[in-house]
Design an enzyme around this catalytic site. Structure first.
Site, PDB file in Angstrom:
ATOM      1  N   TYR A   1      -6.406   6.447  -7.926  1.00  0.00           N
ATOM      2  CA  TYR A   1      -7.228   5.181  -8.184  1.00  0.00           C
ATOM      3  C   TYR A   1      -8.618   5.892  -8.342  1.00  0.00           C
ATOM      4  O   TYR A   1      -9.547   4.939  -8.708  1.00  0.00           O
ATOM      5  CB  TYR A   1      -7.368   5.678  -6.205  1.00  0.00           C
ATOM      6  CG  TYR A   1      -6.303   4.695  -5.706  1.00  0.00           C
ATOM      7  CD1 TYR A   1      -6.587   3.295  -5.571  1.00  0.00           C
ATOM      8  CD2 TYR A   1      -4.776   5.020  -5.289  1.00  0.00           C
ATOM      9  CE1 TYR A   1      -5.445   2.334  -4.872  1.00  0.00           C
ATOM     10  CE2 TYR A   1      -3.873   4.508  -5.056  1.00  0.00           C
ATOM     11  CZ  TYR A   1      -4.237   3.196  -4.253  1.00  0.00           C
ATOM     12  OH  TYR A   1      -3.545   2.389  -3.965  1.00  0.00           O
TER      13      TYR A   1
ATOM     14  N   CYS B   1       0.716  -1.117   0.168  1.00  0.00           N
ATOM     15  CA  CYS B   1       0.116  -0.333  -0.095  1.00  0.00           C
ATOM     16  C   CYS B   1       0.747   0.988   0.386  1.00  0.00           C
ATOM     17  O   CYS B   1       1.699   1.418   0.785  1.00  0.00           O
ATOM     18  CB  CYS B   1      -0.741   0.141   1.205  1.00  0.00           C
ATOM     19  SG  CYS B   1      -1.385   1.616   1.566  1.00  0.00           S
TER      20      CYS B   1
END
Length: 300
Positions: A170, A45
């Site tokens: 994203y 992440c």
């Protein structure tokens, strides 16, 4: 690997635009003592990777503990599967247990990083931007990543970089309509161009000193060609095509201790296997084969 499918849930808006959930836990710890706080992180992440890097740069590895989740995530959230991916504190199976222990009514997506307070047995904070500033304040080694005289400039650059680049990949990858995709795609590459130009006239984003702004950008750049360019359809340009962003990213990768925090195997396994709506066969892309992160960066 389980067949349970990860879903975006409330972050997948009805108009096709991805809207990241707001971090729920935002308490602040001004000071810490060895053994008081721990981090729950994922090497995959980018938000958690920021905290791993700052923890190392500030010499806090013996002060703030760290537990690492497995890179694969399904609808049950981040998991501890054993070995290196083990909860060092509670031997929990899932990170959701930390959220339940803090607030049993929590219904959002379980995210990393998490800053945990051993003494109060609760999550202090799950917002990476807050956590890296706490770590910076706690650590005595390395440069001050949020110096008072540069705070206004750091804040000014962090906001558009977050919206258009960090979160922009994203918004592009999880766009639910062509319009939403093209909107975020255009903003992403507009800002990558602006940042490339900015770095042509200065060593770092805020001038001649490295700051949190650089590390916040770095963790997105690191994943760009390996993941976002293909998996999130961010294929306007590759990182290696930018005259200044690519050397800048190499410089940060070569900063003492940083390369050891980079796990491309976990990064690629996470992205290419966790989002079946984007990659239903869960085949992990083998490339790129033309990136040498050890090549001299030539920046000063």
């Amino acid at each position: 690997m389980t067949d349970t499918v990860f879903k975006l849930g409330a972050e997948e808006a009805g108009d096709g635009r991805f809207r990241r959930q707001q971090s729920k836990f935002r308490d602040w710890a001004d000071t810490t003592e060895p053994g008081r706080h721990d981090l729950y992180v994922s090497y995959a992440c980018p938000w958690a990777h920021r905290t791993i890097i700052v923890r190392r740069l500030k010499g806090l590895e013996d002060v703030v503990g760290m537990s690492v989740v497995h890179p694969y995530r399904d609808e049950r959230g981040w998991a501890f599967t054993g070995g290196e991916h083990r909860d060092e504190l509670h031997d929990w199976d899932f990170l959701v247990d930390a959220y339940d222990a803090t607030d049993p009514s929590f219904e959002g997506r379980v995210s990393v990083p998490v800053l945990w307070d051993r003494q109060e047995h609760r999550i202090v904070n799950n917002e990476s931007a807050d956590i890296i500033r706490m770590l910076n304040a706690w650590g005595t080694e390395g440069p001050d990543l949020y110096p008072e005289d540069l705070r206004a400039e750091i804040d000014a650059i962090n906001e558009p970089v977050y919206d258009n680049v960090n979160n922009g990949v994203y918004k592009t990858g999880f766009a639910g309509t062509q319009e939403a995709y093209e909107e975020s795609f255009t903003a992403l590459f507009d800002w990558l161009g602006r940042l490339d130009e900015r770095l042509g006239g200065r060593r770092y984003l805020a001038g001649d000193r490295i700051t949190e702004a650089d590390w916040r950008l770095f963790t997105t750049l690191l994943r760009f060609d390996a993941v976002y360019h293909v998996h999130f359809k961010c294929n306007g340009h590759r990182l290696i095509e930018y005259a200044n962003l690519w050397p800048f990213a190499r410089e940060l990768h070569q900063w003492p201790g940083v390369a050891e925090t980079v796990r491309f195997d976990e990064i690629k396994r996470h992205y290419y296997t966790t989002h079946p709506e984007l990659n239903p066969r869960r085949i992990i892309a083998a490339g790129p084969l033309d990136m040498d992160w050890t090549e001299p960066h030539g920046r000063g």
